[in-house]
Design an enzyme around this catalytic site. Structure first.
Site, mmCIF file in Angstrom:
data_model
loop_
_atom_site.group_PDB
_atom_site.id
_atom_site.type_symbol
_atom_site.label_atom_id
_atom_site.label_comp_id
_atom_site.label_asym_id
_atom_site.label_seq_id
_atom_site.Cartn_x
_atom_site.Cartn_y
_atom_site.Cartn_z
ATOM 1 N N GLY A 131 0.795 -1.230 0.000
ATOM 2 C CA GLY A 131 0.000 0.000 0.000
ATOM 3 C C GLY A 131 0.826 1.278 0.000
ATOM 4 O O GLY A 131 0.283 2.363 -0.191
ATOM 5 N N GLU A 132 2.134 1.175 0.232
ATOM 6 C CA GLU A 132 2.958 2.383 0.174
ATOM 7 C C GLU A 132 3.148 2.801 -1.280
ATOM 8 O O GLU A 132 2.974 2.008 -2.200
ATOM 9 C CB GLU A 132 4.318 2.120 0.835
ATOM 10 C CG GLU A 132 4.194 1.865 2.329
ATOM 11 C CD GLU A 132 5.545 1.669 3.014
ATOM 12 O OE1 GLU A 132 6.587 1.740 2.334
ATOM 13 O OE2 GLU A 132 5.555 1.429 4.226
ATOM 14 N N ASP A 178 -28.435 25.320 2.769
ATOM 15 C CA ASP A 178 -28.188 25.742 4.152
ATOM 16 C C ASP A 178 -27.702 27.188 4.165
ATOM 17 O O ASP A 178 -27.403 27.770 3.114
ATOM 18 C CB ASP A 178 -27.195 24.808 4.878
ATOM 19 C CG ASP A 178 -25.882 24.651 4.122
ATOM 20 O OD1 ASP A 178 -25.471 25.608 3.433
ATOM 21 O OD2 ASP A 178 -25.276 23.568 4.219
ATOM 22 N N LYS A 180 -30.573 24.408 7.835
ATOM 23 C CA LYS A 180 -30.217 22.979 7.919
ATOM 24 C C LYS A 180 -29.769 22.605 9.327
ATOM 25 O O LYS A 180 -29.084 23.376 9.998
ATOM 26 C CB LYS A 180 -29.080 22.666 6.931
ATOM 27 C CG LYS A 180 -28.611 21.219 6.987
ATOM 28 C CD LYS A 180 -27.668 20.870 5.843
ATOM 29 C CE LYS A 180 -26.235 21.200 6.163
ATOM 30 N NZ LYS A 180 -25.321 20.772 5.085
ATOM 31 N N ARG A 227 -27.796 19.297 10.985
ATOM 32 C CA ARG A 227 -27.195 17.987 10.716
ATOM 33 C C ARG A 227 -27.158 17.186 12.007
ATOM 34 O O ARG A 227 -26.571 17.616 12.997
ATOM 35 C CB ARG A 227 -25.785 18.140 10.145
ATOM 36 C CG ARG A 227 -25.147 16.795 9.805
ATOM 37 C CD ARG A 227 -23.796 16.947 9.153
ATOM 38 N NE ARG A 227 -23.855 17.421 7.779
ATOM 39 C CZ ARG A 227 -24.186 16.660 6.732
ATOM 40 N NH1 ARG A 227 -24.510 15.396 6.915
ATOM 41 N NH2 ARG A 227 -24.198 17.158 5.519
HETATM 42 C C1 R5P Z 1 -21.689 21.773 4.378
HETATM 43 O O1 R5P Z 1 -22.397 22.528 4.989
HETATM 44 C C2 R5P Z 1 -21.634 21.772 2.893
HETATM 45 O O2 R5P Z 1 -21.902 23.029 2.363
HETATM 46 C C3 R5P Z 1 -22.563 20.750 2.266
HETATM 47 O O3 R5P Z 1 -23.901 21.180 2.370
HETATM 48 C C4 R5P Z 1 -22.429 19.415 2.919
HETATM 49 O O4 R5P Z 1 -21.089 19.083 3.097
HETATM 50 C C5 R5P Z 1 -23.088 18.336 2.102
HETATM 51 O O5 R5P Z 1 -22.918 17.114 2.728
HETATM 52 P P1 R5P Z 1 -23.853 15.893 2.383
HETATM 53 O O6 R5P Z 1 -23.907 15.787 0.885
HETATM 54 O O7 R5P Z 1 -23.174 14.727 3.021
HETATM 55 O O8 R5P Z 1 -25.182 16.173 2.989
#
Ligand code: R5P
Length: 288
Positions: A33-34, A164, A187, A189
């Site tokens: 893997g190196e 977001d 958004k 998460r």
């Molecule tokens: C983070 O806020 C970025 O702007 C993207 O919205 C985010 O990384 C998207 O991640 P995923 O596709 O996993 O929801």
């Protein structure tokens, strides 16, 4: 210019835009893997290295061998062009003890290069890469205006929706440049693939919505935003992102919830890439 064999189309495009000679770093993968790397035996004092850092682990290690090796072979000033810069989203300790990877990866690269040019590096909690790249000049470009131009051409009158709050910078830039309405969602998460998205209080009924973001990874952010926009009566939902990571079933999930087109820049090589960024990079290199 030095580039790697898995990025030859990007290297060709950038070298052509800059009318610059280029060579490949020859890579050999040992059974364990190196990597063994071979560079041209003599290099110019001013060296440009092109390396995108999606799927970052092998690429980072190889880059951290290539850069000091390049200095040994004659490079005095190294400009790294990394269209995708990994680890930029881990920009704070979200729980106590978590490493702030953005700071450490950026500092690691800064120790080996004199300059860095990248594209949409997700600078959310810092104003500029200079804050995390001591002694290294950096330039963060954005592909949002180019994506906006593509969207304006494909979907006249599109409504640009950022999934977001962080996407405001990109939808605002693209919207202003092309006279397109725009807004962003809220958004939350909760996990890698667990995302909640709330629409902004704007009428989407009958609108051709285009979701615009810097990066799509699992695609769940876009899936949630698309689902909400279609439920609110959007006539269509398309997607445009700078960095098309689209891991696992991301694209299939987007199709499954009714997304029509998925477009990306070629900052990350991907089947969805329709917006080339070689010109953007070349213009930046010329004035850097
Ligand atoms: C983070 O806020 C970025 O702007 C993207 O919205 C985010 O990384 C998207 O991640 P995923 O596709 O996993 O929801």
């Amino acid at each position: 210019m030095l580039a790697f064999d898995d990025e030859q189309p990007a290297a060709q495009a950038l070298a052509a835009a800059l009318a610059m000679p280029w060579a490949l770093v020859q890579r050999h993968r040992f059974p364990d893997g190196e990597s063994k790397l071979r560079l041209p035996p003599t290099l110019p004092a001013d060296l440009l290295v092109l390396r995108g850092l999606d799927q970052p682990h092998d690429k980072l290690v190889e880059l951290l061998i290539t850069l000091p090796a390049a200095r040994e072979l004659g490079a005095r000033r190294i400009l790294l062009v990394a269209p995708y810069l990994a680890y930029m989203r881990q920009d704070m300790a979200f729980t106590p003890g978590e490493a702030v990877s953005q700071r450490h990866i950026a500092a690691l690269l800064a120790a080996h290069v004199d300059g860095l040019i990248t594209v949409d590096p997700h600078l959310h909690r810092i104003a500029s890469l200079d804050e995390v790249m001591p002694g290294c000049r950096s330039l963060a470009l954005s592909a949002a205006p180019l994506l906006g131009a593509w969207v304006a051409q494909q979907v006249p009158g599109a409504f640009l929706l950022g999934p977001d709050e962080e996407a405001l910078q990109w939808v605002a830039a693209a919207g202003r440049a092309h006279g397109l309405d725009h807004a962003v969602c809220h958004k939350q998460r909760l996990g890698d693939r667990d995302v909640r998205v709330a629409l902004p209080p704007v009428p989407l009924q009958g609108r051709a919505v285009v979701l615009l973001d810097d990066v799509a990874s699992t695609g769940r952010t876009l899936v949630e935003a698309a689902t909400a926009a279609l439920a609110a009566g959007a006539a269509s939902v398309d997607v445009a992102v700078t960095h098309a990571l689209f891991v696992g079933d991301a694209l299939a999930q987007l199709r499954a919830v009714g997304v029509r087109h998925v477009w990306s820049s070629d900052a990350v090589p991907h089947a969805t890439a329709v917006v080339p960024i070689a010109g953007l990079l070349a213009d930046a290199v010329r004035v850097f």
